[in-house]
Design an enzyme around this catalytic site. Structure first.
Site, PDB file in Angstrom:
ATOM      1  N   GLU A 188      10.077 -19.992   3.612  1.00  0.00           N
ATOM      2  CA  GLU A 188       9.096 -19.012   4.082  1.00  0.00           C
ATOM      3  C   GLU A 188       9.006 -19.094   5.591  1.00  0.00           C
ATOM      4  O   GLU A 188       8.942 -20.188   6.166  1.00  0.00           O
ATOM      5  CB  GLU A 188       7.733 -19.287   3.457  1.00  0.00           C
ATOM      6  CG  GLU A 188       6.602 -18.400   3.986  1.00  0.00           C
ATOM      7  CD  GLU A 188       5.264 -18.700   3.317  1.00  0.00           C
ATOM      8  OE1 GLU A 188       5.272 -19.147   2.148  1.00  0.00           O
ATOM      9  OE2 GLU A 188       4.218 -18.499   3.970  1.00  0.00           O
ATOM     10  N   GLU A 192       0.192 -15.279  11.420  1.00  0.00           N
ATOM     11  CA  GLU A 192      -1.006 -15.259  10.590  1.00  0.00           C
ATOM     12  C   GLU A 192      -2.201 -15.389  11.519  1.00  0.00           C
ATOM     13  O   GLU A 192      -2.115 -16.020  12.571  1.00  0.00           O
ATOM     14  CB  GLU A 192      -1.028 -16.417   9.591  1.00  0.00           C
ATOM     15  CG  GLU A 192       0.028 -16.340   8.518  1.00  0.00           C
ATOM     16  CD  GLU A 192      -0.050 -17.529   7.567  1.00  0.00           C
ATOM     17  OE1 GLU A 192      -0.630 -17.381   6.472  1.00  0.00           O
ATOM     18  OE2 GLU A 192       0.458 -18.601   7.936  1.00  0.00           O
TER      19      GLU A 192
END
Length: 288
Positions: free
Chosen positions: A167, A172
């Site tokens: 990932e 974020e």
């Protein structure tokens, strides 16, 4: 976003089988915004070319629809809130377009047992890449409990699960409590059968990530990944060790706004809805 491999694998399996949603509209057209959304006119804009690189793919959302050649909606609540105890139900109706921008809207509303709705789009089996410079220009939402993300998973996710697929979190942001001025860039992988992760962050000097556009980028090759905000590097990982082989494979994109979850916590009385993540473009450049 931190994920549980079995939970996500189960959710994506349901998606592939056509059973991942109780939302009957997911195959219908995207819903236009009911009202005009205030889109910032300022912010950083990345160059349209880089020396020694070729633009191999972009989506600038100028057609004011979700291009089926690029994206699919992923819908529902997953299991255990997508593995993070998130509170939203993902629906296609929460994706809209305005003036050449993709808008993902998080709402406080009751739907299929959830108190919040939002959207999540993925490019799996449509647009998948191995290495390159990736630029995404976007404005973040704000408020306690909001969790926007622009990220990637390895295309072998359906067969090997997470974190073995790898990932890459391009960006974020965690809303509330003075955290909306900080971008996080992280990778997750499997190391000797266990979850491993390595992340970094950058706090901007003025304002928040919801005030204006910023460009979130990675430069990714066979030996390293570097993270940038507005073309300023803030994080790097050496991926040359054999145990990080996940990052020498192809990845697909995910864009979503989660509400609640283990990292941000739940919304509170100070959180206002609706909230919007506005994406101007995504571009992928690779070496000539």
């Amino acid at each position: 976003m931190k994920k549980n491999n079995l939970i996500l694998l189960s959710s994506l399996f349901l998606f592939f089988m056509g059973c991942g949603s109780n939302d009957p509209s997911t195959t219908g057209p995207d819903t236009p915004p009911a009202v005009e959304i205030a889109i910032p006119s300022s912010g950083y804009e990345s160059p349209t070319s880089y020396s020694g690189k070729t633009l191999v793919w972009e989506d600038d959302f100028e057609e004011n629809r979700l291009d089926p050649a690029n994206w699919t909606h992923e819908t529902g609540t997953g299991q255990n809130g997508w593995g993070n105890n998130e509170l939203q139900f993902y629906r296609s109706q929460n994706t809209s377009f305005q003036d050449g921008h993709l808008i993902i809207t998080a709402k406080e509303e009751s739907f299929n047992g959830s108190n919040y709705t939002s959207s999540r789009i993925i490019s799996l089996n449509k647009q998948q890449f191995r290495y390159g410079r990736i630029d995404i220009r976007a404005v973040m939402p704000r408020g306690q409990g909001l969790w926007p993300a622009l990220w990637m998973l390895g295309v072998n996710f359906p067969t090997v699960g997470w974190p073995a697929c790898g990932e890459i979190d391009i960006m974020e942001m965690i809303g509330g409590n003075g955290r909306e001025n900080t971008v996080h860039g992280t990778v997750h992988w499997q190391n000797n059968g266990s979850h491993a992760e390595f992340g970094g962050s950058r706090t901007i000097s003025n304002g928040t990530l919801s005030d204006k556009f910023h460009v979130y980028s990675i430069e990714w090759d066979a030996t390293r990944i570097r993270w940038f905000i507005d073309n300023e590097q803030y994080h790097e990982i050496d991926t040359s060790p054999a145990e990080l082989d996940e990052f020498r494979r192809s990845f697909f994109f995910i864009m979503n706004v989660a509400v609640g979850g283990n990292w941000p916590g739940s919304p509170n009385a100070n959180t206002t809805f609706p909230q919007h993540m506005i994406v101007d473009y995504v571009r992928v450049f690779q070496n000539q």
